[in-house]
Design an enzyme around this catalytic site. Structure first.
Site, mmCIF file in Angstrom:
data_model
loop_
_atom_site.group_PDB
_atom_site.id
_atom_site.type_symbol
_atom_site.label_atom_id
_atom_site.label_comp_id
_atom_site.label_asym_id
_atom_site.label_seq_id
_atom_site.Cartn_x
_atom_site.Cartn_y
_atom_site.Cartn_z
ATOM 1 N N ASN A 9 0.858 -1.182 0.000
ATOM 2 C CA ASN A 9 0.000 0.000 0.000
ATOM 3 C C ASN A 9 0.897 1.236 0.000
ATOM 4 O O ASN A 9 1.481 1.573 1.022
ATOM 5 C CB ASN A 9 -0.894 -0.035 1.259
ATOM 6 N N TRP A 10 0.988 1.861 -1.151
ATOM 7 C CA TRP A 10 1.882 3.027 -1.272
ATOM 8 C C TRP A 10 1.289 4.275 -0.626
ATOM 9 O O TRP A 10 1.953 5.298 -0.544
ATOM 10 C CB TRP A 10 2.203 3.301 -2.750
ATOM 11 N N LYS A 11 0.039 4.213 -0.256
ATOM 12 C CA LYS A 11 -0.659 5.365 0.344
ATOM 13 C C LYS A 11 -0.509 6.608 -0.561
ATOM 14 O O LYS A 11 -0.434 6.463 -1.778
ATOM 15 C CB LYS A 11 -0.149 5.646 1.758
ATOM 16 N N HIS A 94 -9.580 0.870 5.043
ATOM 17 C CA HIS A 94 -8.281 1.107 5.694
ATOM 18 C C HIS A 94 -8.500 2.027 6.906
ATOM 19 O O HIS A 94 -9.308 2.951 6.859
ATOM 20 C CB HIS A 94 -7.302 1.742 4.705
ATOM 21 N N GLU A 96 -6.881 4.423 8.051
ATOM 22 C CA GLU A 96 -6.678 5.859 7.833
ATOM 23 C C GLU A 96 -7.959 6.487 7.282
ATOM 24 O O GLU A 96 -8.289 7.638 7.605
ATOM 25 C CB GLU A 96 -5.473 6.080 6.900
ATOM 26 N N GLU A 166 -5.233 -5.050 10.644
ATOM 27 C CA GLU A 166 -4.243 -3.996 10.828
ATOM 28 C C GLU A 166 -4.548 -3.240 12.122
ATOM 29 O O GLU A 166 -5.354 -2.296 12.114
ATOM 30 C CB GLU A 166 -4.283 -3.027 9.649
ATOM 31 N N GLY A 172 2.446 2.197 10.726
ATOM 32 C CA GLY A 172 3.369 3.325 10.553
ATOM 33 C C GLY A 172 4.106 3.714 11.826
ATOM 34 O O GLY A 172 4.731 4.777 11.880
ATOM 35 N N SER A 212 3.531 -2.118 10.354
ATOM 36 C CA SER A 212 4.995 -2.114 10.553
ATOM 37 C C SER A 212 5.660 -3.436 10.181
ATOM 38 O O SER A 212 6.640 -3.843 10.813
ATOM 39 C CB SER A 212 5.335 -1.706 11.994
ATOM 40 N N GLY A 233 2.806 -1.140 4.283
ATOM 41 C CA GLY A 233 2.817 0.280 3.927
ATOM 42 C C GLY A 233 4.227 0.734 3.616
ATOM 43 O O GLY A 233 4.758 0.517 2.520
ATOM 44 N N GLY A 234 4.879 1.319 4.604
ATOM 45 C CA GLY A 234 6.200 1.932 4.421
ATOM 46 C C GLY A 234 7.210 1.067 3.677
ATOM 47 O O GLY A 234 7.867 1.535 2.744
HETATM 48 C C1 PEP Z 1 -0.757 0.142 5.959
HETATM 49 O O1 PEP Z 1 -0.838 1.311 5.667
HETATM 50 O O2 PEP Z 1 -1.625 -0.630 5.552
HETATM 51 C C2 PEP Z 1 0.375 -0.301 6.763
HETATM 52 C C3 PEP Z 1 0.332 -1.491 7.265
HETATM 53 O O3 PEP Z 1 1.421 0.592 6.961
HETATM 54 P P1 PEP Z 1 2.877 0.285 7.597
HETATM 55 O O4 PEP Z 1 3.354 -1.020 7.015
HETATM 56 O O5 PEP Z 1 3.710 1.434 7.196
HETATM 57 O O6 PEP Z 1 2.676 0.162 9.069
#
Ligand code: PEP
Length: 253
Positions: A9-11, A94, A96, A166, A172, A212, A233-234
């Site tokens: 997920n590049w957000k 999600h 967010e 999640e 994050g 994470s 994500g990251g």
């Molecule tokens: C996400 O945004 O779905 C996520 C899991 O982010 P991160 O891996 O950066 O925690």
């Protein structure tokens, strides 16, 4: 057993040219990792370009959101039918979007049903906040989000879906759930998905952990029985790291 599955997920990251560059680095990095479904979810504006970069490979593309209505006066929104031309998956619910944009289970459920109707695979995200966990309500919250998100979805369609657990406190933050913690919730999710569909169907629904995940902790997460993959994500913004995560889950196959 569900096929291992990793999604990036590049957000709201990458310009169009950065997205193409990253896709070009990911294609060789992810090729040859057999037995793992690999899905890349760039921003809407880069979906077509990234899709084109993956033509002829088995790397799939997904969107990060969609609207539940098929078309009309919804300024700034994107319909499933528009996505269907450029991708196969869509992340829905999600945290967010739940937290920052106020999305509720009813709306997320309408999107899940619209996605399935048009032939997109929803990646339904669920997860508790830190307060909810500390109050001992994590299981109830996640069950409620599953029931809400999958309401009026047939058993067969649940079998065509992906669920991502999640925990909000892990996204994050660099503070991933422990593998045991993740497994405990995954077991509960598998049970709830089975209750909403059928035990054999639930066994084949990929259950992803997100929060994470990185190249270092992926292997021990992948050892957990009900953890079929990861929503990343990251670390998905670095081709080598994302490929290392995909490889960690390939060993489950
Ligand atoms: C996400 O945004 O779905 C996520 C899991 O982010 P991160 O891996 O950066 O925690």
């Amino acid at each position: 057993m569900a096929k291992p599955f990793v999604a990036g997920n590049w957000k709201m990251n990458t310009s169009i040219s950065e997205a193409i560059k990253l896709a070009r680095a990911l294609r060789p990095a992810l090729s040859g990792i057999d037995g793992v479904t690999r899905v890349i979810c760039p921003p809407f504006i880069s979906l077509a370009g990234v899709s084109a970069e993956f033509v002829g490979s088995d790397i799939k593309v997904g969107a990060q959101n969609m609207h539940s209505e098929p078309k009309g006066a919804f300024t700034g929104e994107i319909a499933g039918a528009m996505l269907k031309d450029v991708c196969d998956y869509v992340i829905l619910g999600h945290s967010e979007r739940r937290q920052l944009l106020g999305e509720q289970d009813d709306f997320i459920n309408a999107k899940v049903r619209a996605a399935l109707e048009i032939g997109l695979t929803p990646i339904l995200c669920v997860g508790e906040t830190l307060d909810q966990r500390e109050a001992g309500n994590a299981g109830t919250v996640v069950e409620g989000q599953l029931q809400g998100g999958l309401r009026d979805v047939s058993a067969e369609d649940i079998g065509r879906s992906v669920v991502a657990y999640e925990p909000v406190w892990a996204i994050g933050t660099g503070r991933a759930a422990t593998p045991e913690m993740a497994q405990e919730m995954m077991g509960l999710i598998r049970y709830e998905v089975a209750r909403l569909s059928h035990i054999e169907i639930a066994g084949n629904v990929p259950l992803l952990y997100g929060g994470s995940v990185n190249a270092e902790n992926a292997a021990e997460l992948a050892e957990q029985r009900d953890l079929d993959g990861a929503l990343v994500g990251g670390a998905s913004l670095k081709a080598d790291d994302f490929a290392a995560i995909a490889k960690a889950f390939a060993t489950r196959a």
